[in-house]
Design an enzyme around this catalytic site. Structure first.
Site: not given
Ligand code: GLY
Length: 370
Positions: A122, A144, A186, A228, A238, A242, A246, A249, A253, A267
């Site tokens: 956990r 993430k 990025e 970031k 998000e 957040r 993107n 993106h 994608h 990417h």
């Molecule tokens: N790579 C986008 C984020 O971490 O929200």
């Protein structure tokens, strides 16, 4: 010199340490986090061949015992089979709640190991040691974690913040130029989305950073991580801001899906093309000055990066099919495509209010120029 970006999330705060020689000093950096002198390392075959011995020696020099699992390199590792193998291996190693797991690698390893740490008993703590530029400026920071599903990328996962991030600038020397530049996609994104001065700085300095200047590389990583961290602090899960991360993106994608997530398009390359197209679209919609898309394109070209669909080898589907692929992006809300557009360089915003015919027209023009 090592610089620190602190991420002050309440109860889960951590440092991102950026600088040269961090891998060789990892034992000193990590020792204060440990309840007992023992860690588990997960890496991939390519990264392990280059950096695992240095990390093990650095831990050993501080009296820290380590055990390591090496997974196959590549995106296909980021799936259930290697994930369950990792979790079971960590259990076999008797990793306890108070122990630390180290993710040594790029985005695939960071995401998979972070997710394994999130669910193991956990939740155990983990340290990100990102070895690609993309992982240093994006995926290792912000919590993430996850793996891919047959239905799409990153659809299974959890938010689980690392306990520490060690971004060693020296390891970037071992990247292929194409991989470095993909990660740079990025970096440039941060300037474009929220810091026009950083974009100015990149226009002046990024070619020297790409050529190997460590001080410039460290600044580019630090500023990206600061940006970031600021966004993650405002919106960890998000619900709003957040999504600015993107930028480029939604386009990216679709292009990645159209090229089968293969080496035809990395990417970060897709992000760069996507950023150029997001600025073009913003200009056509009268949102940003007309000269901004040209400036974005000129900078990407000066870096030797892909800028247009014409720069992607091989066949691509038609504009309608690409638009359809955008609709399968996981950031679609209530069937509405969400784009990150801009009112100028450094002034991005999220919107669902984008006329589909304009997107289609832009894609058709790009395809016609191939
Ligand atoms: N790579 C986008 C984020 O971490 O929200």
């Amino acid at each position: 010199m090592t610089q620190t970006v602190h991420v002050p999330l309440a109860g889960r705060e951590y440092d991102v340490r950026i600088g040269e020689g961090l891998l060789a000093r990892a034992g000193q950096e990590i020792t204060g986090l440990l309840k007992r002198p023992r860690v588990a390392i997960v890496s991939d075959e390519n990264v392990a061949a280059q950096h695992l011995a240095t990390l093990e020696a650095a831990l050993s020099a501080e009296g820290i015992e380590s055990t390591a699992l090496t997974l196959p390199a590549g995106e296909s590792t980021k799936q259930w089979p290697e994930f369950s193998r990792t979790v079971e291996w960590l259990l076999d190693q008797k990793i306890e709640r108070s122990d630390i797991v180290i993710a040594l690698g790029g985005g695939v390893i960071g995401d998979l190991v972070g997710f394994a740490a999130a669910v193991l008993r956990r939740g155990v703590r983990f340290v990100q040691m990102p070895t690609s530029l993309l992982a240093q400026v994006d995926s290792s920071v912000g919590g993430k974690t996850g793996i891919n599903a047959p239905q799409g990328k990153n659809l299974i996962g959890a938010f689980h913040q690392p306990a520490l991030v060690l971004a060693d600038i020296d390891v970037l020397d071992s990247l292929q130029p194409r991989d470095f530049l993909a990660g740079y996609g990025e970096v440039v994104k941060y300037g474009l989305l929220g810091d026009a001065k950083f974009f100015d700085w990149l226009e002046k300095n990024a070619t020297r950073a790409a050529a190997g200047d460590k001080e410039l590389r460290a600044y580019a990583v630090k500023r990206s991580v600061e940006m970031k961290a600021e966004i993650v602090l405002r919106d960890e899960t998000e619900q709003g801001d957040r999504a600015l991360l993107n930028l480029g993106h939604t386009f990216c994608h679709a292009f990645e899906a159209a090229t089968g997530y293969s080496s035809r398009l990395l990417h970060g390359e897709g992000v760069a093309i996507g950023c150029a197209m997001a600025f073009e679209l913003s200009s056509r919609l009268g949102l940003c000055p007309q000269e901004d898309p040209s400036r974005v394109r000129a900078h990407l070209k000066a870096m030797g990066m892909k800028v247009d669909l014409a720069d992607i080898d091989g066949d691509l589907p038609g504009a309608e099919a690409l638009l359809e692929l955008m609709g399968q992006d996981k950031k679609v809300v209530d069937g509405q495509l969400r784009f990150v557009l801009a009112r100028g360089i450094g002034q991005a915003f999220v919107t669902s209010d984008v006329p589909k015919d304009q997107v289609l027209k832009l894609l058709e023009e790009q395809l016609a120029n191939r």
